[in-house]
Design a protein around this motif. Structure first.
Motif, PDB file in Angstrom:
ATOM      1  N   GLU A 183      29.073 -34.946 -42.877  1.00  0.00           N
ATOM      2  CA  GLU A 183      27.876 -34.610 -43.637  1.00  0.00           C
ATOM      3  C   GLU A 183      26.630 -34.711 -42.759  1.00  0.00           C
ATOM      4  O   GLU A 183      25.744 -33.864 -42.809  1.00  0.00           O
ATOM      5  N   GLY A 184      26.594 -35.775 -41.965  1.00  0.00           N
ATOM      6  CA  GLY A 184      25.441 -35.975 -41.091  1.00  0.00           C
ATOM      7  C   GLY A 184      25.258 -34.828 -40.129  1.00  0.00           C
ATOM      8  O   GLY A 184      24.143 -34.301 -39.952  1.00  0.00           O
ATOM      9  N   LYS A 185      26.361 -34.408 -39.495  1.00  0.00           N
ATOM     10  CA  LYS A 185      26.300 -33.310 -38.535  1.00  0.00           C
ATOM     11  C   LYS A 185      25.810 -32.029 -39.203  1.00  0.00           C
ATOM     12  O   LYS A 185      24.987 -31.281 -38.653  1.00  0.00           O
ATOM     13  N   LYS A 186      26.284 -31.779 -40.428  1.00  0.00           N
ATOM     14  CA  LYS A 186      25.902 -30.560 -41.141  1.00  0.00           C
ATOM     15  C   LYS A 186      24.393 -30.470 -41.330  1.00  0.00           C
ATOM     16  O   LYS A 186      23.774 -29.440 -41.029  1.00  0.00           O
ATOM     17  N   PHE A 187      23.773 -31.567 -41.795  1.00  0.00           N
ATOM     18  CA  PHE A 187      22.332 -31.535 -42.055  1.00  0.00           C
ATOM     19  C   PHE A 187      21.521 -31.566 -40.760  1.00  0.00           C
ATOM     20  O   PHE A 187      20.460 -30.936 -40.666  1.00  0.00           O
ATOM     21  N   LEU A 188      22.047 -32.265 -39.748  1.00  0.00           N
ATOM     22  CA  LEU A 188      21.349 -32.301 -38.466  1.00  0.00           C
ATOM     23  C   LEU A 188      21.341 -30.917 -37.815  1.00  0.00           C
ATOM     24  O   LEU A 188      20.334 -30.510 -37.220  1.00  0.00           O
ATOM     25  N   GLU A 189      22.444 -30.196 -37.917  1.00  0.00           N
ATOM     26  CA  GLU A 189      22.498 -28.853 -37.336  1.00  0.00           C
ATOM     27  C   GLU A 189      21.529 -27.912 -38.044  1.00  0.00           C
ATOM     28  O   GLU A 189      20.866 -27.098 -37.402  1.00  0.00           O
ATOM     29  N   GLN A 190      21.427 -28.046 -39.368  1.00  0.00           N
ATOM     30  CA  GLN A 190      20.462 -27.222 -40.102  1.00  0.00           C
ATOM     31  C   GLN A 190      19.035 -27.530 -39.647  1.00  0.00           C
ATOM     32  O   GLN A 190      18.208 -26.631 -39.479  1.00  0.00           O
ATOM     33  N   SER A 191      18.757 -28.815 -39.455  1.00  0.00           N
ATOM     34  CA  SER A 191      17.419 -29.217 -39.015  1.00  0.00           C
ATOM     35  C   SER A 191      17.119 -28.681 -37.622  1.00  0.00           C
ATOM     36  O   SER A 191      16.017 -28.194 -37.354  1.00  0.00           O
ATOM     37  N   ALA A 192      18.111 -28.772 -36.726  1.00  0.00           N
ATOM     38  CA  ALA A 192      17.910 -28.320 -35.340  1.00  0.00           C
ATOM     39  C   ALA A 192      17.642 -26.815 -35.269  1.00  0.00           C
ATOM     40  O   ALA A 192      16.868 -26.349 -34.420  1.00  0.00           O
ATOM     41  N   LYS A 193      18.246 -26.045 -36.160  1.00  0.00           N
ATOM     42  CA  LYS A 193      17.994 -24.608 -36.188  1.00  0.00           C
ATOM     43  C   LYS A 193      16.560 -24.308 -36.597  1.00  0.00           C
ATOM     44  O   LYS A 193      15.931 -23.380 -36.088  1.00  0.00           O
ATOM     45  N   LEU A 194      16.052 -25.114 -37.535  1.00  0.00           N
ATOM     46  CA  LEU A 194      14.684 -24.903 -38.018  1.00  0.00           C
ATOM     47  C   LEU A 194      13.644 -25.460 -37.050  1.00  0.00           C
ATOM     48  O   LEU A 194      12.545 -24.918 -36.930  1.00  0.00           O
ATOM     49  N   ASN A 195      13.994 -26.551 -36.382  1.00  0.00           N
ATOM     50  CA  ASN A 195      13.063 -27.168 -35.437  1.00  0.00           C
ATOM     51  C   ASN A 195      13.828 -27.557 -34.170  1.00  0.00           C
ATOM     52  O   ASN A 195      14.261 -28.701 -34.016  1.00  0.00           O
ATOM     53  N   PRO A 196      14.015 -26.593 -33.256  1.00  0.00           N
ATOM     54  CA  PRO A 196      14.813 -26.850 -32.051  1.00  0.00           C
ATOM     55  C   PRO A 196      14.144 -27.763 -31.035  1.00  0.00           C
ATOM     56  O   PRO A 196      14.711 -27.985 -29.958  1.00  0.00           O
ATOM     57  N   GLU A 197      12.974 -28.288 -31.339  1.00  0.00           N
ATOM     58  CA  GLU A 197      12.289 -29.186 -30.400  1.00  0.00           C
ATOM     59  C   GLU A 197      12.298 -30.638 -30.865  1.00  0.00           C
ATOM     60  O   GLU A 197      11.642 -31.488 -30.256  1.00  0.00           O
ATOM     61  N   ASN A 198      13.028 -30.935 -31.933  1.00  0.00           N
ATOM     62  CA  ASN A 198      13.121 -32.323 -32.406  1.00  0.00           C
ATOM     63  C   ASN A 198      14.123 -33.063 -31.528  1.00  0.00           C
ATOM     64  O   ASN A 198      15.339 -32.961 -31.701  1.00  0.00           O
ATOM     65  N   GLN A 199      13.613 -33.812 -30.582  1.00  0.00           N
ATOM     66  CA  GLN A 199      14.469 -34.464 -29.591  1.00  0.00           C
ATOM     67  C   GLN A 199      15.439 -35.449 -30.233  1.00  0.00           C
ATOM     68  O   GLN A 199      16.615 -35.527 -29.842  1.00  0.00           O
ATOM     69  N   ASP A 200      14.971 -36.210 -31.228  1.00  0.00           N
ATOM     70  CA  ASP A 200      15.844 -37.208 -31.865  1.00  0.00           C
ATOM     71  C   ASP A 200      17.071 -36.551 -32.485  1.00  0.00           C
ATOM     72  O   ASP A 200      18.195 -37.071 -32.381  1.00  0.00           O
ATOM     73  N   VAL A 201      16.864 -35.425 -33.155  1.00  0.00           N
ATOM     74  CA  VAL A 201      17.975 -34.705 -33.780  1.00  0.00           C
ATOM     75  C   VAL A 201      18.938 -34.179 -32.723  1.00  0.00           C
ATOM     76  O   VAL A 201      20.159 -34.312 -32.840  1.00  0.00           O
ATOM     77  N   LEU A 202      18.403 -33.594 -31.656  1.00  0.00           N
ATOM     78  CA  LEU A 202      19.247 -33.046 -30.593  1.00  0.00           C
ATOM     79  C   LEU A 202      20.072 -34.138 -29.924  1.00  0.00           C
ATOM     80  O   LEU A 202      21.267 -33.946 -29.654  1.00  0.00           O
ATOM     81  N   VAL A 203      19.472 -35.277 -29.672  1.00  0.00           N
ATOM     82  CA  VAL A 203      20.194 -36.387 -29.039  1.00  0.00           C
ATOM     83  C   VAL A 203      21.287 -36.893 -29.961  1.00  0.00           C
ATOM     84  O   VAL A 203      22.420 -37.172 -29.519  1.00  0.00           O
ATOM     85  N   LEU A 204      20.979 -37.019 -31.250  1.00  0.00           N
ATOM     86  CA  LEU A 204      21.974 -37.513 -32.200  1.00  0.00           C
ATOM     87  C   LEU A 204      23.153 -36.537 -32.291  1.00  0.00           C
ATOM     88  O   LEU A 204      24.317 -36.956 -32.357  1.00  0.00           O
ATOM     89  N   LEU A 205      22.865 -35.242 -32.287  1.00  0.00           N
ATOM     90  CA  LEU A 205      23.951 -34.257 -32.277  1.00  0.00           C
ATOM     91  C   LEU A 205      24.760 -34.354 -30.987  1.00  0.00           C
ATOM     92  O   LEU A 205      26.003 -34.209 -31.005  1.00  0.00           O
ATOM     93  N   GLY A 206      24.077 -34.609 -29.872  1.00  0.00           N
ATOM     94  CA  GLY A 206      24.788 -34.810 -28.611  1.00  0.00           C
ATOM     95  C   GLY A 206      25.676 -36.033 -28.657  1.00  0.00           C
ATOM     96  O   GLY A 206      26.825 -36.016 -28.174  1.00  0.00           O
ATOM     97  N   ASP A 207      25.167 -37.110 -29.258  1.00  0.00           N
ATOM     98  CA  ASP A 207      25.960 -38.338 -29.379  1.00  0.00           C
ATOM     99  C   ASP A 207      27.197 -38.113 -30.236  1.00  0.00           C
ATOM    100  O   ASP A 207      28.299 -38.606 -29.915  1.00  0.00           O
TER     101      ASP A 207
END
Length: 467
Positions: free
Chosen positions: A348-372
């Motif tokens: 579930e977490g990955k699903k919402f984080l990916e949606q957020s990253a598409k809308l705001n691809p410069e949110n570093q915290d989201v990108l790092v969490l998806l990388g983790d």
């Protein structure tokens, strides 16, 4: 068919032009027609009206002055000068044109003399003063403008408006103490002028002197009790000064006089959040929602307060409601994704984080969490992609650089990992020359340099060779 909003005179004139006819207009009518074009910045058309008028009324002084004015508006300086000096030019409008010509010709002293001469005119008025003020401002004569305004204040029946204009000019120039000195003069004249007290409050707030701003608001409220604008500003000043409890009391008082109660309940809730009284904040957000039930941001704020209380279930529920109302809110999607990751519901977490990253691809915290998350699943190529994207927004982030190095290493690309360590080492050597870097990143790079230097020393002693 929509109704023609043009004045009747203008309609008649334009019909004449369309028909290639010749209708009679008196001089005043022609000036009014030209003015209709002037207010739309159609100076060439305004000039054409005046020139047609001069063919009908060749001796009209007022039309001659208007011709000079519109020529000046069209940057025909020499022709405008020739026109104005070909007729008597002692009227107010003519003097204004002569003054502007003098300013354009860099003869400021003559322009100021001409404008000052108008102070003794029977036509001197507040409106005329504003025209003159605009001219001083257009040509950058600020000090001389101050002298003119104080002189005008002495001859006008009530010069307060022009003094207020001077205060506003000082405010625009961020000369706040000078603005305050003008308001002091105005308040000496009328200690109960709520307008001047409120303007004083705004200047103090711009100076971040919130205590004085609040005091000025109190004086303004003495003169205009219960005023919505002043109460609201006082509340914001208290909030900005971190006097949240006092701000709450002012906002509660504002509830009695303001129509948009939802906004005030939200402000009260924000104050309670700052005071870490999350339950009270949630209660007032409920009140706000009773007025605006489709406000996604209010649900987001409730989620934040529930999260701070440790009530994860309600935080998730409120965030889902917020996203239902505003599906493209990247922050809400990120917040919900982070909560799911925190409670280990990774899918579930990955699903919402990916949606957020598409809308705001410069949110570093989201990108790092998806990388983790990708790293945890041994999907190192995906992790590398997210880490590189995150690092592009913060190239000196040491912790993120190490995550990327580790991902390359775990993916089997040891050569890339070694090269990145070398690049990091090079960056630490150049740290003193790097300007565009946050203080946190600078400290981390300095610490990294110390670690690498110690590692080099250990390896040198162990291998007995330079590194």
């Amino acid at each position: 068919m929509s109704e023609d909003k043009r004045p009747e005179l203008l309609i008649r004139y334009e019909q004449m032009i369309k028909d290639h006819a010749n209708y009679y207009f008196d001089a005043d009518d022609l000036e009014e027609i030209a003015y209709q074009y002037e207010i739309r910045d159609l100076y060439q058309k305004a000039l054409e009206v005046i020139e047609r008028g001069l063919s009908m009324h060749p001796g009209s002084m007022s039309l001659g002055i208007k011709r000079a004015k519109y020529l000046l508006c069209l940057d025909c300086v020499e022709e405008a000068e020739k026109q104005i000096y070909s007729i008597p030019h002692d009227s107010v409008d003519a003097v204004l044109i002569c003054a502007e010509l003098s300013f354009i010709q860099a003869n400021g002293e003559q322009a100021i003399s001409l404008l000052s001469s108008l102070l003794s005119s029977d036509e001197m008025s507040v409106d005329l003063c504003f025209d003159i003020i605009d001219m001083y401002l257009d040509f950058g004569y600020i000090d001389e403008l101050k002298d003119f305004i104080f002189a005008a204040d002495k001859v006008l029946a009530n010069g307060s408006e022009v003094l207020r204009e001077l205060a506003l000019i000082y405010e625009d120039r961020q000369e706040y103490d000078l603005a305050l000195s003008v308001y002091d003069i105005l308040l000496d004249r009328d200690p109960y002028s709520y307008v001047d007290w409120f303007n004083t409050a705004k200047i103090h707030a711009l100076k971040k002197d919130y205590d004085k701003a609040v005091d000025a608001c109190d004086f303004a409220l003495t003169a205009k009790e219960g005023d919505e604008t002043i109460l609201s500003f006082k509340g914001y000043c208290l909030y900005d000064n971190e006097n949240y409890a006092q701000a709450i009391e002012v906002f509660k008082e504002l509830l009695d006089v303001i129509e948009d109660k939802s906004m005030i309940y939200e402000l009260i809730a924000e104050c309670f959040t700052k005071l870490e009284k999350n339950e009270d904040a949630i209660r007032y957000l409920d009140k706000a929602l009773s007025y605006t039930p489709d406000n996604a941001n209010l649900y987001y704020q409730q989620a934040s307060n529930y999260y701070d209380l440790g009530d994860i279930s309600n935080a998730i529920q409120r965030l889902r409601k917020s996203i239902e109302l505003e599906p493209k809110d990247a922050d809400a999607l990120a917040f919900l994704g982070e909560i799911y990751v925190e409670i280990k519901e990774f899918t579930e977490g990955k699903k919402f984080l990916e949606q957020s990253a598409k809308l705001n691809p410069e949110n570093q915290d989201v990108l790092v969490l998806l990388g983790d998350l990708a790293s945890q699943n041994s999907d190192y190529n995906t992790a590398i992609s997210y880490y590189e994207q995150a690092l592009s927004t913060d190239i000196y982030n040491v912790k993120l650089t190490f995550k990327l190095i580790l991902a390359h290493f775990n993916s089997g690309d040891q050569e890339k990992a070694v090269n990145m360590i070398g690049q990091l080492d090079e960056t630490t050597l150049q740290i003193d020359n790097v300007e565009d870097i946050s203080e946190e990143n600078r400290k981390e790079l300095e610490q990294t340099k110390e670690i690498i230097d110690k590692l080099k020393k250990i390896l040198k002693e162990g291998l007995n060779e330079d590194l």
